[in-house]
Design an enzyme around this catalytic site. Structure first.
Site, PDB file in Angstrom:
ATOM      1  CG  LEU A 121     -41.042  34.483  39.419  1.00 38.84           C
ATOM      2  CD1 LEU A 121     -41.915  33.830  40.483  1.00 38.84           C
ATOM      3  CD2 LEU A 121     -41.910  35.236  38.402  1.00 38.84           C
TER       4      LEU A 121
ATOM      5  CB  SER B 183     -31.449  46.813  23.448  1.00 38.28           C
ATOM      6  OG  SER B 183     -31.284  48.156  23.789  1.00 38.28           O
TER       7      SER B 183
ATOM      8  CE1 TYR C 103     -30.125  45.310  28.664  1.00 41.16           C
ATOM      9  CE2 TYR C 103     -29.945  47.486  27.677  1.00 41.16           C
ATOM     10  CZ  TYR C 103     -30.617  46.291  27.811  1.00 41.16           C
ATOM     11  OH  TYR C 103     -31.759  46.059  27.093  1.00 41.16           O
TER      12      TYR C 103
ATOM     13  CE  LYS D 149     -30.991  42.828  25.984  1.00 42.13           C
ATOM     14  NZ  LYS D 149     -31.819  41.628  26.131  1.00 42.13           N
TER      15      LYS D 149
END
Length: 348
Positions: A35, A126, A150, A154
């Site tokens: 969360l 991605s 980022y 990936k």
């Protein structure tokens, strides 16, 4: 008997839409989410939409003890792995937290899956793994290179999956890994109920939530980063895909893996896009046209790490997993605006 699917990051934007599609397709789901970039409210709304309550654990994928308890408590058939930090700009400022969360988190997940002999994984990759592509549309066979931390997380995770799969082949494993690596282009839109959608923390990084927050008056003006790219109107071109189409791509990928015998090794990378490239200004004009809302915008300097054009050749997805995007740009805009209008403060 229903298959049970563990969904990491299942309370997030793409995760929540995929949970709806999983439940609607007869799967049992267990959501694991810390969360940090999502809200518990999204899981309540998944229940409202589907009439089924998802199993939920608030846990971090870097916490092996917590993951082991979850795998002990449930007979899991496959994992869909969304959990990860995902903002390009933030990744440049905080690379270590991206490497820890995304790469180490995936390593812990794979070790735990291996321990419990759960060897089917759909991975949320991605189009950033293509870096600045030498041409468009982009095929899965294009060279891989990332232009920011980022994207590198990936790409490294993809390499880890390929290495782990190859090791099983070398070792003659009787139950080898089965991986579907889904390379997303630009997901936008929301569920047609208007109950779930994209709810970023703070100022949005992505075009559509920013644009819709300007339209509703939460933000004053949209910055269009760069109007001097070698594109039709000088603004960046991207392949925008409806999030529900994207979610359905995960169902097709999962069914593809579940349809193979356990002794079949699989590691397939598949583009999920529409094959259409739209510029930022085209997106703004279409949104205004469809919603009849004013969207003030200004041209700003290019952002570091942005490429001129990026859109998919999605033909492999149709050929391999029987999937293609169905919703058009107008539908994406209508659904984005319904979500924003019904939820001006997101899930809060």
């Amino acid at each position: 008997m229903k298959n049970t699917i563990l969904v990491t990051g299942g309370a997030g934007y793409i995760g929540s839409h995929t949970c709806v599609e999983l439940l609607n397709n007869g799967f049992e789901i267990i959501v694991v989410d810390n969360l940090s970039n999502s809200k518990l409210e999204s899981l309540k709304r998944i229940e409202t939409i589907t009439g089924q309550k998802p199993g939920f654990y608030q846990a971090d994928i870097t916490d092996q003890t917590a993951l082991r308890e979850i795998f002990k408590a449930h007979k899991i058939d496959a994992v869909i792995h969304f959990a990860g930090l995902k903002a390009v700009g933030e990744s440049c400022q905080q690379p270590l937290s991206y490497y820890r969360n995304n790469i180490y988190g995936t390593q812990v997940l794979l070790e735990t899956m291996n321990e419990f002999a759960v060897k089917r994984l759909v991975f949320s990759s991605s189009a950033t793994v293509y870096g600045d592509p030498h041409s468009v549309p982009i095929l899965e066979s294009f060279p891989l290179q990332a232009t920011n931390p980022y994207g590198r997380t990936k790409l490294f995770i993809e390499e880890i999956l390929r290495d782990v799969g190859n090791a099983d082949t070398l070792n003659g494993a009787s139950q080898p890994w089965q991986f579907a690596i889904l390379r997303y282009f630009n997901p936008i839109g929301a569920h047609s109920s208007g109950l779930i959608g994209e709810d970023p923390n703070g100022i949005p990084n992505n075009l559509m939530p920013f644009l819709s927050q300007v339209a509703i008056g939460k933000l004053p003006v949209l910055s269009v980063f760069g109007d001097d790219y070698p594109t039709k109107d000088g603004t960046g071109v991207r392949d925008y895909i409806h999030v529900v189409d994207l979610a359905q791509g995960h169902i097709k990928a999962l069914q593809y893996l579940l349809g193979k015998t356990a002794d079949t090794a699989i590691c397939d990378a598949i583009n999920l896009g529409t094959g259409n490239g739209y510029s930022v200004l085209e997106m703004v004009k279409t949104f205004i046209e469809v919603t009849d809302q004013a969207v003030p915008y200004k041209i700003a300097p290019r952002r570091a790490g942005d490429v001129a054009a990026c859109y998919a050749d999605p033909s492999l997805a149709e050929e391999k997993i029987g999937w293609k995007a169905e919703r058009d740009l107008k539908q994406m805009m209508i659904d984005t605006w319904r979500w924003q209008k019904n939820n001006p403060n997101g899930y809060n």
